[in-house]
Design a protein around this motif. Structure first.
Motif, PDB file in Angstrom:
ATOM      1  N   GLY A  83       0.763  -1.635   0.082  1.00  0.00           N
ATOM      2  CA  GLY A  83       0.136   0.070  -0.856  1.00  0.00           C
ATOM      3  C   GLY A  83       1.273   1.575   0.036  1.00  0.00           C
ATOM      4  N   ASP A  84       2.102   1.475   0.681  1.00  0.00           N
ATOM      5  CA  ASP A  84       3.368   2.468   0.758  1.00  0.00           C
ATOM      6  C   ASP A  84       3.513   2.173  -0.215  1.00  0.00           C
ATOM      7  OD1 ASP A  84       3.179   3.046   4.023  1.00  0.00           O
ATOM      8  OD2 ASP A  84       3.438   1.350   3.739  1.00  0.00           O
ATOM      9  N   ALA A  85       3.335   1.384  -1.182  1.00  0.00           N
ATOM     10  CA  ALA A  85       4.350   1.228  -2.706  1.00  0.00           C
ATOM     11  C   ALA A  85       3.599   1.964  -3.569  1.00  0.00           C
ATOM     12  CB  ALA A  85       5.030   0.404  -2.715  1.00  0.00           C
ATOM     13  N   LEU A  86       2.382   1.648  -3.442  1.00  0.00           N
ATOM     14  CA  LEU A  86       0.766   2.039  -4.809  1.00  0.00           C
ATOM     15  C   LEU A  86       1.243   3.639  -4.325  1.00  0.00           C
ATOM     16  CD1 LEU A  86      -0.874  -0.652  -4.302  1.00  0.00           C
ATOM     17  CD2 LEU A  86      -0.077   0.304  -6.268  1.00  0.00           C
ATOM     18  N   MET A  87       0.674   4.110  -3.127  1.00  0.00           N
ATOM     19  CA  MET A  87       0.294   5.345  -3.052  1.00  0.00           C
ATOM     20  C   MET A  87       1.745   6.762  -2.965  1.00  0.00           C
ATOM     21  SD  MET A  87      -2.552   6.380  -1.796  1.00  0.00           S
ATOM     22  CE  MET A  87      -2.559   7.613  -1.175  1.00  0.00           C
ATOM     23  N   HIS A  88       2.398   5.915  -2.810  1.00  0.00           N
ATOM     24  CA  HIS A  88       3.976   6.609  -3.203  1.00  0.00           C
ATOM     25  C   HIS A  88       4.060   6.624  -4.474  1.00  0.00           C
ATOM     26  CE1 HIS A  88       6.320   7.963   0.449  1.00  0.00           C
ATOM     27  NE2 HIS A  88       5.996   6.064   1.264  1.00  0.00           N
ATOM     28  N   ALA A  89       3.782   6.104  -5.648  1.00  0.00           N
ATOM     29  CA  ALA A  89       3.526   6.064  -6.513  1.00  0.00           C
ATOM     30  C   ALA A  89       2.624   7.186  -7.143  1.00  0.00           C
ATOM     31  CB  ALA A  89       3.680   4.819  -7.467  1.00  0.00           C
ATOM     32  N   VAL A  90       1.637   6.905  -6.015  1.00  0.00           N
ATOM     33  CA  VAL A  90      -0.123   7.777  -6.889  1.00  0.00           C
ATOM     34  C   VAL A  90       0.301   9.563  -6.976  1.00  0.00           C
ATOM     35  CG1 VAL A  90      -2.287   7.829  -6.519  1.00  0.00           C
ATOM     36  CG2 VAL A  90      -1.406   5.890  -6.863  1.00  0.00           C
ATOM     37  N   ILE A  91       0.771   9.830  -5.690  1.00  0.00           N
ATOM     38  CA  ILE A  91       1.413  10.795  -5.058  1.00  0.00           C
ATOM     39  C   ILE A  91       2.734  11.928  -6.239  1.00  0.00           C
ATOM     40  CG2 ILE A  91       2.348  12.411  -3.498  1.00  0.00           C
ATOM     41  CD1 ILE A  91       1.170  10.154  -1.334  1.00  0.00           C
ATOM     42  N   ALA A  92       3.209  10.325  -6.230  1.00  0.00           N
ATOM     43  CA  ALA A  92       3.967  11.553  -7.348  1.00  0.00           C
ATOM     44  C   ALA A  92       4.020  11.398  -8.892  1.00  0.00           C
ATOM     45  CB  ALA A  92       5.890   9.530  -7.219  1.00  0.00           C
ATOM     46  N   GLU A  93       2.701  10.574  -9.129  1.00  0.00           N
ATOM     47  CA  GLU A  93       1.746  10.777 -10.885  1.00  0.00           C
ATOM     48  C   GLU A  93       1.237  12.125 -10.500  1.00  0.00           C
ATOM     49  OE1 GLU A  93       1.267  10.666 -14.750  1.00  0.00           O
ATOM     50  OE2 GLU A  93       2.866   9.690 -13.508  1.00  0.00           O
ATOM     51  N   ALA A  94       0.785  12.325  -9.138  1.00  0.00           N
ATOM     52  CA  ALA A  94      -0.303  13.581  -9.423  1.00  0.00           C
ATOM     53  C   ALA A  94       0.685  14.718  -8.744  1.00  0.00           C
ATOM     54  CB  ALA A  94      -1.580  13.584  -7.481  1.00  0.00           C
ATOM     55  N   GLN A  95       1.783  15.119  -8.410  1.00  0.00           N
ATOM     56  CA  GLN A  95       2.979  16.239  -8.846  1.00  0.00           C
ATOM     57  C   GLN A  95       3.168  16.078  -9.859  1.00  0.00           C
ATOM     58  OE1 GLN A  95       5.203  15.094  -4.876  1.00  0.00           O
ATOM     59  NE2 GLN A  95       4.038  15.867  -3.159  1.00  0.00           N
ATOM     60  N   ALA A  96       3.365  15.136 -10.058  1.00  0.00           N
ATOM     61  CA  ALA A  96       4.706  15.222 -11.511  1.00  0.00           C
ATOM     62  C   ALA A  96       3.002  16.023 -12.675  1.00  0.00           C
ATOM     63  CB  ALA A  96       4.203  14.245 -12.225  1.00  0.00           C
ATOM     64  N   ARG A  97       2.059  15.850 -12.399  1.00  0.00           N
ATOM     65  CA  ARG A  97       0.283  16.370 -12.471  1.00  0.00           C
ATOM     66  C   ARG A  97      -0.096  17.561 -12.408  1.00  0.00           C
ATOM     67  NH1 ARG A  97      -2.301  12.607 -16.916  1.00  0.00           N
ATOM     68  NH2 ARG A  97      -1.183  10.684 -16.381  1.00  0.00           N
ATOM     69  N   ASP A  98       1.124  18.492 -11.457  1.00  0.00           N
ATOM     70  CA  ASP A  98       1.121  19.438 -10.756  1.00  0.00           C
ATOM     71  C   ASP A  98      -0.637  19.958 -10.208  1.00  0.00           C
ATOM     72  OD1 ASP A  98       1.836  22.183 -10.146  1.00  0.00           O
ATOM     73  OD2 ASP A  98       0.661  22.878 -11.815  1.00  0.00           O
ATOM     74  N   LEU A  99      -1.232  18.545 -10.030  1.00  0.00           N
ATOM     75  CA  LEU A  99      -1.772  18.444  -8.434  1.00  0.00           C
ATOM     76  C   LEU A  99      -1.951  18.591  -7.865  1.00  0.00           C
ATOM     77  CD1 LEU A  99      -3.324  15.302 -10.210  1.00  0.00           C
ATOM     78  CD2 LEU A  99      -4.626  18.052 -10.701  1.00  0.00           C
ATOM     79  N   LYS A 100      -1.711  20.077  -6.885  1.00  0.00           N
ATOM     80  CA  LYS A 100      -1.557  20.382  -5.636  1.00  0.00           C
ATOM     81  C   LYS A 100      -1.865  19.610  -4.457  1.00  0.00           C
ATOM     82  CE  LYS A 100       0.657  24.651  -7.885  1.00  0.00           C
ATOM     83  NZ  LYS A 100       0.869  23.756  -8.143  1.00  0.00           N
ATOM     84  N   GLN A 101      -3.214  19.487  -4.926  1.00  0.00           N
ATOM     85  CA  GLN A 101      -3.582  18.974  -3.966  1.00  0.00           C
ATOM     86  C   GLN A 101      -4.580  17.794  -3.847  1.00  0.00           C
ATOM     87  OE1 GLN A 101      -8.113  20.153  -2.786  1.00  0.00           O
ATOM     88  NE2 GLN A 101      -6.833  20.535  -1.295  1.00  0.00           N
ATOM     89  N   GLN A 102      -4.462  16.389  -3.200  1.00  0.00           N
ATOM     90  CA  GLN A 102      -4.784  15.317  -3.888  1.00  0.00           C
ATOM     91  C   GLN A 102      -5.948  14.735  -2.320  1.00  0.00           C
ATOM     92  OE1 GLN A 102      -1.339  14.727  -2.759  1.00  0.00           O
ATOM     93  NE2 GLN A 102      -1.438  15.942  -4.513  1.00  0.00           N
ATOM     94  N   THR A 103      -6.532  14.509  -2.773  1.00  0.00           N
ATOM     95  CA  THR A 103      -8.431  13.880  -1.698  1.00  0.00           C
ATOM     96  C   THR A 103      -8.446  12.574  -1.701  1.00  0.00           C
ATOM     97  OG1 THR A 103      -9.924  14.470  -3.130  1.00  0.00           O
ATOM     98  CG2 THR A 103      -9.489  15.954  -1.798  1.00  0.00           C
TER      99      THR A 103
END
Length: 144
Positions: A83-103
């Motif tokens: 789960g940690d590995a998945l979430m780190h990948a999702v957060i990194a992708e969100a940041q790469a897409r300039d999504l400043k907030q994740q919900t």
């Protein structure tokens, strides 16, 4: 155990793997009706697959507005930081897409997991598919 990896998934090409994981976790274990589990957002979402070697063991998705969801890990691989590995990948992708907030909408029992990743509870408890949830938010400047 082989090294766990996470990669971007293709909704069409990887559909059977994504469905297998989400069916096992949400439909079979948590008794969520399939019509609620799979929705019209899936084809447009960015999907992720966690793998042990070549074997798919977890999945998650990211929507264009920064909403993270459908985070699921097969039962035999829980507690192994998938789960940690998945979430780190999702957060990194969100940041790469300039999504400043994740919900995300978190099952209440999982809130400590998401809090460790920088998410904060921003709602009262509510039922979603009969399971207690809370809304959580993470700002990109928070630690991942």
């Amino acid at each position: 155990m082989n090294r766990i990896s996470v990669r971007l998934a293709d909704w069409i090409k990887d559909n059977s793997d994504i469905r297998h994981i989400r069916d096992a976790v949400f439909v079979a274990e948590q008794h969520i009706p399939p019509e609620l589990e799979f929705d019209a957002e899936d084809p447009q979402a960015v999907h992720f697959l966690a793998l042990e070697g070549d074997y798919p063991i977890g999945t998650a998705r990211l929507l264009a507005d920064g909403t993270i969801g459908r985070i699921s890990v097969l039962k035999d691989w829980r507690g192994l930081k998938v789960g940690d590995a998945l979430m780190h990948a999702v957060i990194a992708e969100a940041q790469a897409r300039d999504l400043k907030q994740q919900t995300l909408s978190a099952q209440v029992h999982a809130t400590p997991f998401y809090e460790r990743l920088g998410f904060k509870v921003v709602s009262e408890e509510f039922l979603e598919a009969g399971i207690p949830h809370v809304e959580m938010v993470r700002e990109s400047c928070d630690l991942a």
